[in-house]
Motif scaffolding. Sequence first.
Motif, short mmCIF file in Angstrom:
data_model
loop_
_atom_site.label_atom_id
_atom_site.label_comp_id
_atom_site.label_asym_id
_atom_site.label_seq_id
_atom_site.Cartn_x
_atom_site.Cartn_y
_atom_site.Cartn_z
N ARG A 291 29.74 44.83 45.29
CA ARG A 291 30.28 45.21 43.53
C ARG A 291 31.74 45.48 43.37
O ARG A 291 32.79 45.02 42.48
N ARG A 292 31.63 46.36 43.92
CA ARG A 292 33.08 46.85 44.40
C ARG A 292 34.25 46.42 44.83
O ARG A 292 35.38 46.08 44.14
N LEU A 293 34.13 45.35 45.87
CA LEU A 293 35.20 44.03 46.71
C LEU A 293 35.38 43.43 45.50
O LEU A 293 36.30 42.83 45.33
N VAL A 294 34.42 43.15 44.60
CA VAL A 294 34.88 41.83 43.81
C VAL A 294 34.75 42.46 42.98
O VAL A 294 36.07 41.53 42.33
N GLN A 295 35.29 43.14 42.11
CA GLN A 295 36.14 43.68 41.00
C GLN A 295 37.22 43.47 41.20
O GLN A 295 38.10 43.61 40.35
N ARG A 296 37.61 44.20 42.60
CA ARG A 296 38.70 44.87 43.05
C ARG A 296 39.75 43.33 43.76
O ARG A 296 40.88 43.01 42.84
N THR A 297 38.76 42.55 43.74
CA THR A 297 39.06 41.07 44.45
C THR A 297 39.86 40.69 43.03
O THR A 297 40.81 40.02 43.30
N ALA A 298 38.84 40.89 41.99
CA ALA A 298 38.56 39.82 41.56
C ALA A 298 40.37 40.06 40.10
O ALA A 298 41.36 39.91 39.75
N LEU A 299 40.51 41.33 40.11
CA LEU A 299 41.40 42.34 39.44
C LEU A 299 43.02 41.47 40.46
O LEU A 299 44.13 41.38 39.55
N SER A 300 42.46 41.60 41.85
CA SER A 300 43.66 41.45 42.84
C SER A 300 44.75 40.10 42.20
O SER A 300 45.49 39.09 42.23
N GLN A 301 43.44 39.19 41.49
CA GLN A 301 43.65 37.61 41.43
C GLN A 301 43.78 37.32 39.97
O GLN A 301 44.02 36.54 39.58
N GLY A 302 44.25 38.40 39.30
CA GLY A 302 44.24 38.30 38.19
C GLY A 302 43.25 37.29 36.83
O GLY A 302 43.48 36.63 36.24
#
Length: 486
Positions: free
Chosen positions: A209-220
């Motif tokens: 879940r943390r990885l998903v949120q970090r990834t989404a943030l990096s993708q804007g």
Amino acid sequence: MEKRTKIVATIGPACESLATIKDLIREGVDVFRLNFSHKTYEEATRDVTMIHEARKALDRPVAIMADIKGPAVRLYGYAEEIALKPGTELTIESADPAGIEKLVSSKPLHVYTNLPDIDRICAIGQKVILMDGYFSGKVVRKAPKAVVVAVENEGGLRPKAHLTLPGVDYPIPFLSEKDINDISWAVEKDIDYIALSFVRCATDVEEVRRLVQRTALSQGKTTNIKLIAKIESSRGLENIDEIIRAADGIMVARGDMGVEMPIENVPIAQKQIIRKCYLAAKPVITATQMMESMMENPMPTRAEVSDVANACFDSTSAVMLSGETAIGKYPVQVVRMMRTVVETVEKEFDYIDFHHDVPPEVQNGDIPAIMSYNAVSVAYRCDANALIVLTETGHAARLLSRLRPRMPIYAFLTNERLYHQMALNWGVEPFIHSGKGTRLDAVVAEAISICKRKGLLKSGDRVVIVAGLPLAHQGTTNMIRVETIE
């Protein structure tokens, strides 16, 4: 009414055309699964594009699930099948995962594994399962970084065969580099669900879940991808309560479960997990070999039909097809057969007894839980034709779904992503409403109008409406209303 129990179908070469995907949706598929153990990004992107086109053309809610491979333990070092007989001694040596796929063993009956320190984690006498249960054996000797396994049956050991050590907690990371890349792809493509293989504890789910949120943030972007934890091991079963709390849903992955634990315990685990999930208002998928004979044959076995039926009687949220639709000869027919079995069982299901047997903690939880239980009670007492729920997050609809009511649950949402995600929830038929205006009467009138236009309700029908006031506020389910359709 359409079936309440949902159908998950794995997409693969047998059904990778727009026409077939549309046929599968018409026959009752609610969720398409992309199996990243076998799929490239190019193939998956093409599949997602076709699913989007098909569900839009048919005006149906259909979710997409990316199934992530997880911490798979395999054998390497050989390109051809290895002939094994009872008593054959096979040496399995731990090797560095980096470059292991290019390793070639110079010795006969000597293979490599990506599992580190196999000599340390195995005791003499440890049971060893190879190739998903096709071979079994026991550790008879140890060597530096290796064990010698005496094989107990005959056959050909295929390259990259799975290695299973029942009861052993593997000292490997939960996510591989491939898993991380697959999750990044799923976030980029706005996939509805990610299924996580070999979940051992709540920490595994929280890590993703943390990885998903970090990834989404990096993708804007922001994301609301939901996580399905696959229960496949004894440790996952031991920690099932905390995993259910951490995940958005559960998959009972009976294939690997039957290898990782005594096979006779699998039906018991299935029933226990299903009950825990619906009481927690979390969707649960029953998976693996449900109609496997239809990969080759136009009809299932009687045992397979009973298997699907019993999962429905247990109140599973969904039943899943794997190879049957991905590579089988009869993908459309197997979905049709599964739907027929589901619909037949649901006609015989004792909904009133189920409602009476709901435990006190479900009847007397927080205010939304109390309201949902009483809404279903009112629906039975006034012989309502449907439950209409106005929900921003889907939680109110899931609370109704866990009570397995006899009448359909029409969930009205304003978010298209959530609209497709709700396709997985038992008994829920989601709809998009305009969201214009904040007056309850206006939104209810629009919901009833949509149901009438689609032929779901007619003049004289009675409905129970569940909502939260003020509208559009999350977590405020606090109103039950009964209306007769004019």
